[in-house]
Design a protein around this motif. Sequence first.
Motif, PDB file in Angstrom:
ATOM      1  N   PRO A 169      95.322  14.478 164.951  1.00 38.39           N
ATOM      2  CA  PRO A 169      96.126  14.180 163.752  1.00 38.39           C
ATOM      3  C   PRO A 169      95.890  15.182 162.642  1.00 38.39           C
ATOM      4  O   PRO A 169      94.906  15.920 162.630  1.00 38.39           O
ATOM      5  CB  PRO A 169      95.632  12.785 163.360  1.00 38.39           C
ATOM      6  N   GLN A 170      96.808  15.199 161.698  1.00 36.87           N
ATOM      7  CA  GLN A 170      96.668  16.056 160.530  1.00 36.87           C
ATOM      8  C   GLN A 170      95.501  15.581 159.670  1.00 36.87           C
ATOM      9  O   GLN A 170      95.100  14.410 159.723  1.00 36.87           O
ATOM     10  CB  GLN A 170      97.963  16.026 159.694  1.00 36.87           C
ATOM     11  N   PRO A 171      94.891  16.476 158.887  1.00 34.88           N
ATOM     12  CA  PRO A 171      93.791  16.055 158.003  1.00 34.88           C
ATOM     13  C   PRO A 171      94.234  14.955 157.054  1.00 34.88           C
ATOM     14  O   PRO A 171      95.395  14.907 156.617  1.00 34.88           O
ATOM     15  CB  PRO A 171      93.441  17.344 157.249  1.00 34.88           C
ATOM     16  N   TYR A 172      93.321  14.075 156.741  1.00 34.00           N
ATOM     17  CA  TYR A 172      93.632  12.951 155.866  1.00 34.00           C
ATOM     18  C   TYR A 172      93.834  13.450 154.440  1.00 34.00           C
ATOM     19  O   TYR A 172      92.991  14.171 153.892  1.00 34.00           O
ATOM     20  CB  TYR A 172      92.511  11.920 155.896  1.00 34.00           C
ATOM     21  N   VAL A 173      94.936  13.066 153.816  1.00 34.67           N
ATOM     22  CA  VAL A 173      95.272  13.498 152.454  1.00 34.67           C
ATOM     23  C   VAL A 173      95.824  12.316 151.681  1.00 34.67           C
ATOM     24  O   VAL A 173      96.151  11.264 152.240  1.00 34.67           O
ATOM     25  CB  VAL A 173      96.299  14.651 152.465  1.00 34.67           C
ATOM     26  N   THR A 174      95.923  12.502 150.378  1.00 29.71           N
ATOM     27  CA  THR A 174      96.532  11.503 149.513  1.00 29.71           C
ATOM     28  C   THR A 174      98.036  11.699 149.480  1.00 29.71           C
ATOM     29  O   THR A 174      98.527  12.813 149.250  1.00 29.71           O
ATOM     30  CB  THR A 174      95.959  11.598 148.092  1.00 29.71           C
ATOM     31  N   LEU A 175      98.770  10.624 149.707  1.00 27.61           N
ATOM     32  CA  LEU A 175     100.230  10.639 149.703  1.00 27.61           C
ATOM     33  C   LEU A 175     100.738   9.570 148.749  1.00 27.61           C
ATOM     34  O   LEU A 175      99.964   8.766 148.205  1.00 27.61           O
ATOM     35  CB  LEU A 175     100.770  10.395 151.115  1.00 27.61           C
ATOM     36  N   ARG A 176     102.016   9.536 148.562  1.00 24.96           N
ATOM     37  CA  ARG A 176     102.607   8.509 147.694  1.00 24.96           C
ATOM     38  C   ARG A 176     102.343   7.113 148.223  1.00 24.96           C
ATOM     39  O   ARG A 176     102.191   6.166 147.445  1.00 24.96           O
ATOM     40  CB  ARG A 176     104.114   8.751 147.579  1.00 24.96           C
ATOM     41  N   GLU A 177     102.258   6.999 149.525  1.00 27.23           N
ATOM     42  CA  GLU A 177     102.115   5.680 150.126  1.00 27.23           C
ATOM     43  C   GLU A 177     100.704   5.129 150.028  1.00 27.23           C
ATOM     44  O   GLU A 177     100.500   3.910 150.157  1.00 27.23           O
ATOM     45  CB  GLU A 177     102.539   5.722 151.595  1.00 27.23           C
ATOM     46  N   ASN A 178      99.685   5.998 149.807  1.00 26.40           N
ATOM     47  CA  ASN A 178      98.315   5.495 149.749  1.00 26.40           C
ATOM     48  C   ASN A 178      97.600   5.775 148.436  1.00 26.40           C
ATOM     49  O   ASN A 178      96.404   5.511 148.317  1.00 26.40           O
ATOM     50  CB  ASN A 178      97.489   6.058 150.907  1.00 26.40           C
TER      51      ASN A 178
END
Length: 1069
Positions: A312-321
């Motif tokens: 998976p892609q690296p974990y990042v901050t998104l609008r959903e989280n």
Amino acid sequence: MDDNASMAPPKSQNSDLALNAAHALSPTDNSIPADSDAKHQPSSLADGDSTSLCKLCHQLGLSVDKFVMPDDVPTSAYNPNKSMRPDSNTNTPGLVKSAMRSGAPPFKLGSLWDIQRRQHHCVLCNLLAQSVEQRELNKALKQHGPELLQLAQCELSWEIDGREYLDTATGLIKNRTRRLRAQWSHPALQQSGSYLVFVAPEQEWRPNSEVQASSRREVHFLGRSIDPHKGRTALIKSWLDLCRYHHNEHCQDKYEGTEEFEKMLGESYFGVLDVVNMQLCVLPHVRRGNSFTHEPYVALSYVWGQPEAGKPQPYVTLRENILLHQNHGGLQGAYHDFPKAIKEAIDLVPRLGMRYIWIDSLCIVQDSFRSWNLNARIMHMIYGFASLTICAADGEDSSTGLEAIYADSANQIQGNCAPGVTLMISRPPETAIRGSRWNQRAWTFQERLLSRRCVIFAEKRVYFQCRSASMSQDIYAHGRGTAWSLDSIHAPLQMLKELRVRAIWFYIKCVSMYTSRQLTKSRDILAAFNGVTTLIQQVMRAPFVFSLPSSHFDLALLWQPKGKIRPRVVKDEGDKAFEVEFPTWAWCGWTGAHVDYETDLLNDCLANVHEWLVNHTWICYYIRDDQGNLRPLWDKFRAEDDQSSEARWRGYRGKHTSYVPVAMRTVPPRPPKHTQHSESHQREKERRYDRSSRTLVDKDTFREGQRLAERLKQHHRESNPPSAADLRHYRSTSGVTASDGKIYSQNSLFPKDSPSRRLEREYSEPRHRARSMSSSSSSTERGSRRPDRRKRFLARRSPSDSLVTEEFVDIIYPTYRIVEDPTYFTEAKQRKDYRPVFPLPLEGPQEQRRRRYQVNQDYRETPPEEFDIFGRAFWDEIRTRPQNDFFRTIPENPFRVLKAAGGYSGNGDKDQSYQNKLQFWTWQTTLQVCRASETSTTTTSSPRLDGTGLCRCDIMDDLGDWCGSIVVNESWIDEECAAHQEDHHHHTGGVAACDFIALSEAKSFSDEECPVWTYYIPKERHESEWDVFYVLLVKYHPKSAVWQRVALGKVFRAAFSFGEDGWQEIILG
């Protein structure tokens, strides 16, 4: 290695041994003839001692006093090699009676093959063989073959290392230590260069910390043996504390006002990670009266990297989280999904006594362009105000982690080379960091440069760098910030000290380092450099235009690629907010190789930048804003002055410019006045030939014109400028709109019978002549017409004649000096070749230059109308030519050319989006270009710059005489020559006709540019100064109606035509 060890030795394996005997650096005379490679055990050593050296290495005469200097004799900062030592007999100071230590010719140890063959019998050869990393060696062998082992020669040279400042005010220093530098001659192994450092005697009680060692002067700058059972956290914490509490203002200076940072903390888009509560939050801060404090925080610099297939892609901050991450413990569940570098950085922060960390992947909402753009603008403050920046340079990306944190990561290469002499292989910090993937990324450049302190993890080692010192786990540092060592060389944070001294020099160095790096997204070329330009702008006080400083714009245009480049084209990635059209005149508009401001090319321009900008440039650059209106890049009445402490590095004059002496060293001596001449000769001297009108203007007429010009100036000074209401009346009742969009009044502002009114009537009839290069569209065709005589007459305006308001900035008053001869005008008016007379000055080019220098020097005492909008004295060659009036249009703005009120603001990424087009007037000509190798009389070296894709070319005029030099892409010159030959339907001998525009004056040609002096100008080579132009080779693109840059070169100014046809309006895109 086994396969290479069986290779036959080179035929001349002992050829250098006799030569080395003469170059031996030992102070003693007990060297043994080098007749074999057998090991040698010095007689003073006991049997079984492991300090065996081969005969060649024994000639070095290694001893403690060669590495550690006496502690009781200071040395001068201006003559460090001359030291005093007590005489052994009298115990009184005397000159050192030993051989020269540093500065002697390098000591040759032979090839890598020789060293590998001796490493099993020689401790020093074993150290050098291990200094070449196996990974780098395998890569070099794969590329160059086994011959590399014989071609790579090793050389040792002594260098002065540690210096301690005894008095910072006077610059008195003491040299403390020396190092042996090992270098490899083959380019493939130059990165493997290292130092042989003297290791301090081991002491079991010594802690793994710099605090106590910083007070023990006897170990400063010496090698440190790392205990494999001890970690590095205490060492890092001691470095941080030393910098916080003992370093000077350089490490405390944030280069940005605290008010701006306080404002940033109050914004809604900036946040940090709380490593205790594992949540995103606002950085705690408080203001009590005039005091402002905030919690210390750490910033992380790392390489994102690309995930492996199936992962998976690296974990990042998104609008959903983002809302989840703001809750207490909101990031705890995702901790195990973080890359290793991020997890270990989070763990390190509380061990350093801090609680907050800024990580871009978590603190920026990655799928929000607004969040990304707002944080990108304040990058200089995010890293500049951080207490520490952790740089994860180990491995290829963030999956590697911070390897030096672990206790068993140290792998030191040491050996006992002489009694009491233990040496260690130490690679310079920048050498270790330069080879990392992290250091090759463009974004990490400003992240490191903008930081006050960096702890860098690279090659399983940890380094600490701040603006006052450079420390590593392998070397005992001075730590107090009042010392210098070889580990500080090329450290970017050390370079930051020069920002306030010479900002343009700092900018030039930054461009060279930044453009050598890589970008994942080509569109980020400006964003990844924005923090650096914002930092420099604090000193220059001038906006940047497509990464070029407007305060030094003429100099900033003189960049040169170091390899084959191609235009930077940003493909549509689905987000229109990112779309940028880059200009060809800026380095950000190209990709494929890094660019530099070459010292050889710039010649003496950098000797005094301010003097060069004021005396040797003339172009008034304009740029189009988002509405297509023209704005000057510099306005001396609005622009701020460069705040560099050294005046010679400052830019154009601003509104607060004080008197700055301008160097007059280039002014030729005034010729002596002649007193005895015949009457006919004297009359001949009083006549001048005007080339444009082919009319002889005698001295009386010229003086009459001067008196008339003074009367016109006096009339303009005494007359009150019209009010805004009067101007509206002129516009509404009798104004006419010219093709350039300007309003010209038909009602004269001068008295009916005044000379100004009479001259105005003479220039009332428009006379247009089409440009040789124009667009096919009718609008562009209208815009490309040259100005008529009246507009040329009205072109120049002094500040005293300016309007009261900026509402009608395009109405211009005449201030030209015109020879008024009623008889000539009456007779000439009836001829078809009627043209006004603009007399040439009585003095020659040298006198004109001298007078211009003097006017620039007397800036404050000279009327403002003598200077252009950039604050430079007008050149006599362009006094009567348009500079600030434009008529050429572009397809996006086809109907007229308008000027906006105000100059360039530099807020293109905030308030406005400036177009990438420059518009200006300068000299243009067509010359011939061919490969330098095809002209047998102009070059003695290969024109091809091997491995770069570039080729040096000669420039010839229409008669085939050499007049300049330029470096272009090899493929480009081949294509142009082929196209030129096809157009002419015959063999042209590899020559292409190209267009050139003059940018500024160059002092001379280098020997590489002009190997043979052909007397193109009637001077000896050493007499020629400022007879050369910096030129751009440009190519016209009819579709966009602009010229585009191809390459930068030099051409004799005599190759240009200074007549009417040579002065052209240019739109450079």
